[in-house]
Design a protein around this motif. Structure first.
Motif, short mmCIF file in Angstrom:
data_model
loop_
_atom_site.label_atom_id
_atom_site.label_comp_id
_atom_site.label_asym_id
_atom_site.label_seq_id
_atom_site.Cartn_x
_atom_site.Cartn_y
_atom_site.Cartn_z
N ALA A 42 0.81 -1.22 0.00
CA ALA A 42 0.00 0.00 0.00
C ALA A 42 0.85 1.27 0.00
O ALA A 42 0.31 2.37 0.02
CB ALA A 42 -0.93 0.00 1.21
N GLY A 43 2.17 1.10 0.01
CA GLY A 43 3.05 2.26 -0.05
C GLY A 43 3.52 2.79 1.29
O GLY A 43 4.17 3.84 1.35
N LEU A 44 3.22 2.07 2.38
CA LEU A 44 3.66 2.49 3.70
C LEU A 44 4.98 1.81 4.07
O LEU A 44 5.33 0.77 3.52
CB LEU A 44 2.60 2.17 4.76
N ALA A 45 5.68 2.42 5.01
CA ALA A 45 6.99 1.89 5.41
C ALA A 45 6.85 0.92 6.58
O ALA A 45 6.08 1.16 7.51
CB ALA A 45 7.92 3.03 5.79
N TYR A 46 7.61 -0.16 6.51
CA TYR A 46 7.74 -1.11 7.61
C TYR A 46 9.21 -1.40 7.82
O TYR A 46 9.96 -1.55 6.87
CB TYR A 46 6.99 -2.42 7.32
N LEU A 47 9.60 -1.45 9.09
CA LEU A 47 10.98 -1.78 9.42
C LEU A 47 10.96 -3.07 10.22
O LEU A 47 10.34 -3.15 11.29
CB LEU A 47 11.61 -0.65 10.24
N ALA A 48 11.61 -4.09 9.68
CA ALA A 48 11.68 -5.39 10.34
C ALA A 48 13.05 -5.52 11.01
O ALA A 48 14.08 -5.37 10.34
CB ALA A 48 11.48 -6.52 9.33
N VAL A 49 13.04 -5.77 12.31
CA VAL A 49 14.29 -5.79 13.08
C VAL A 49 14.44 -7.14 13.78
O VAL A 49 13.56 -7.54 14.55
CB VAL A 49 14.30 -4.67 14.14
N PRO A 50 15.54 -7.86 13.53
CA PRO A 50 15.75 -9.15 14.20
C PRO A 50 15.92 -8.97 15.71
O PRO A 50 16.53 -8.00 16.16
CB PRO A 50 17.04 -9.68 13.57
N LEU A 51 15.38 -9.91 16.47
CA LEU A 51 15.55 -9.92 17.92
C LEU A 51 16.43 -11.12 18.27
O LEU A 51 16.13 -12.25 17.89
CB LEU A 51 14.19 -10.05 18.63
N ARG A 52 17.51 -10.85 19.00
CA ARG A 52 18.49 -11.90 19.28
C ARG A 52 18.57 -12.24 20.76
O ARG A 52 18.42 -11.38 21.62
CB ARG A 52 19.88 -11.46 18.79
N VAL A 53 18.84 -13.51 21.01
CA VAL A 53 19.16 -13.99 22.35
C VAL A 53 20.43 -14.81 22.22
O VAL A 53 20.49 -15.75 21.41
CB VAL A 53 18.03 -14.87 22.94
N CYS A 54 21.46 -14.42 22.94
CA CYS A 54 22.77 -15.09 22.85
C CYS A 54 23.28 -15.10 21.41
O CYS A 54 23.88 -16.08 20.95
CB CYS A 54 22.69 -16.51 23.40
N GLY A 55 23.02 -14.02 20.69
CA GLY A 55 23.51 -13.90 19.33
C GLY A 55 22.66 -14.58 18.27
O GLY A 55 22.94 -14.46 17.08
N GLU A 56 21.62 -15.30 18.68
CA GLU A 56 20.79 -16.03 17.73
C GLU A 56 19.45 -15.32 17.54
O GLU A 56 18.83 -14.87 18.51
CB GLU A 56 20.55 -17.45 18.23
N ILE A 57 18.99 -15.23 16.30
CA ILE A 57 17.70 -14.60 16.01
C ILE A 57 16.58 -15.54 16.45
O ILE A 57 16.48 -16.67 15.97
CB ILE A 57 17.56 -14.27 14.52
N VAL A 58 15.75 -15.07 17.36
CA VAL A 58 14.64 -15.89 17.86
C VAL A 58 13.28 -15.32 17.44
O VAL A 58 12.26 -16.00 17.54
CB VAL A 58 14.69 -16.03 19.39
N ALA A 59 13.26 -14.07 17.00
CA ALA A 59 12.01 -13.44 16.57
C ALA A 59 12.36 -12.18 15.79
O ALA A 59 13.52 -11.79 15.68
CB ALA A 59 11.13 -13.11 17.77
N VAL A 60 11.32 -11.57 15.24
CA VAL A 60 11.48 -10.31 14.50
C VAL A 60 10.40 -9.35 14.96
O VAL A 60 9.23 -9.74 15.07
CB VAL A 60 11.36 -10.53 12.97
#
Length: 212
Positions: free
Chosen positions: A89-107
Motif C-alpha cells: 500500500a506504499g507504507l513503510a515497515y521496518l523489520a528488526v531481528p531480535l536476538r538472544v545469545c547472538g541467535e535470532i529468535v524473533a522479528v
C-alpha cells in the motif's frame, strides 16, 4: 545456540506480549507486531493507523498486508539485519531481528507510517485494485503519520532494545530453572546413592555376623 525456543515463546505470551505491545506502540505512536523467524505472527499488529486499519478490514487487502509483513520478517532473518520495506500500500515497515545469545529468535516489525505523503493516483489505484471505498481510503490517507527515516529507525531501535531485554530475561529465567532442576536431580540422586550405600553396608555387616 538457544534451545527450547518454544518455551520462550510460551512465556512471552504468558507475561502478556500483546498487552505490552499495545502499550508500547501507543506510547511511541507506531504500529508494532512480533513475528516468528519464519514470518508467522507471534502477536497481532498493534496501533494501526486508520489507513492500515481500513485495509486490514478488507479480506483481500488484509491478505496482502499479512503477506507483506511476513516477507519483511523473513528478509530480516535472511540478511541478519534490519530491513526497511515498502508494503503493497506504499507504507513503510521496518523489520528488526531480535536476538538472544547472538541467535535470532524473533522479528519485531514497526510501521503503519509513511516516509512521504501518498500520491493521490496511488490511493486511487489501490482503491480500484482492492475494492475499498475510494472516499474512505482518501480520507484515511490524509491522517496517515508521515515520519522521516531517521526518526523511524530511532523509534524502532528503542523497540528492539525493550523487546530484546525481555527475551534475554525470559531466557535467563529458563536457564536458571533448568540449572535448579539439574541441581535438584543431583541432590535427589546423591540421597538415593547414599541410602543404597547404607543398605549395602548393613547387609554386608549382617552377612559377616551370620557367618562369623
Amino acid at each position: 545456540m538457544v534451545k527450547e525456543k518454544s518455551v520462550i515463546y510460551q512465556e512471552l505470551k504468558q507475561i502478556g506480549l500483546q498487552e505490552l505491545q499495545e502499550n508500547m506502540s501507543r506510547a511511541l505512536r507506531v504500529a508494532v507486531m512480533v513475528a516468528y523467524p519464519d514470518g508467522r505472527p507471534l502477536s497481532e499488529p498493534s496501533n494501526l493507523c486508520s489507513f492500515c486499519a481500513l485495509l486490514n478490514s478488507n479480506p483481500e487487502t488484509r491478505a496482502r498486508c499479512v503477506a507483506s509483513r511476513a516477507a519483511s520478517a523473513r528478509a530480516a532473518v535472511a540478511t541478519e539485519k534490519e530491513v526497511l520495506h515498502t508494503c503493497h500500500a506504499g507504507l513503510a515497515y521496518l523489520a528488526v531481528p531480535l536476538r538472544v545469545c547472538g541467535e535470532i529468535v524473533a522479528v519485531v516489525l514497526g510501521g503503519s507510517v509513511a516516509l512521504r505523503p501518498l500520491a493521490e493516483d496511488a490511493v486511487a489505484r489501490l482503491a480500484r485494485e482492492t475494492g475499498v471505498d475510494l472516499g474512505e481510503l482518501r480520507a484515511a490517507s490524509g491522517t496517515m503519520p508521515v515520519w522521516d527515516e531517521e526518526k523511524f529507525r530511532a523509534i524502532m531501535t528503542l523497540v528492539q532494545t525493550l523487546m530484546e531485554n525481555i527475551l534475554q530475561l525470559l531466557h535467563a529465567k529458563h536457564e536458571i530453572k533448568k540449572k535448579a532442576d539439574e541441581l535438584n536431580f543431583l541432590f535427589e540422586l546423591s540421597k538415593a546413592v547414599s541410602g543404597s550405600l547404607q543398605v549395602d553396608e548393613v547387609a554386608k555387616r549382617g552377612y559377616n555376623l551370620r557367618w562369623s
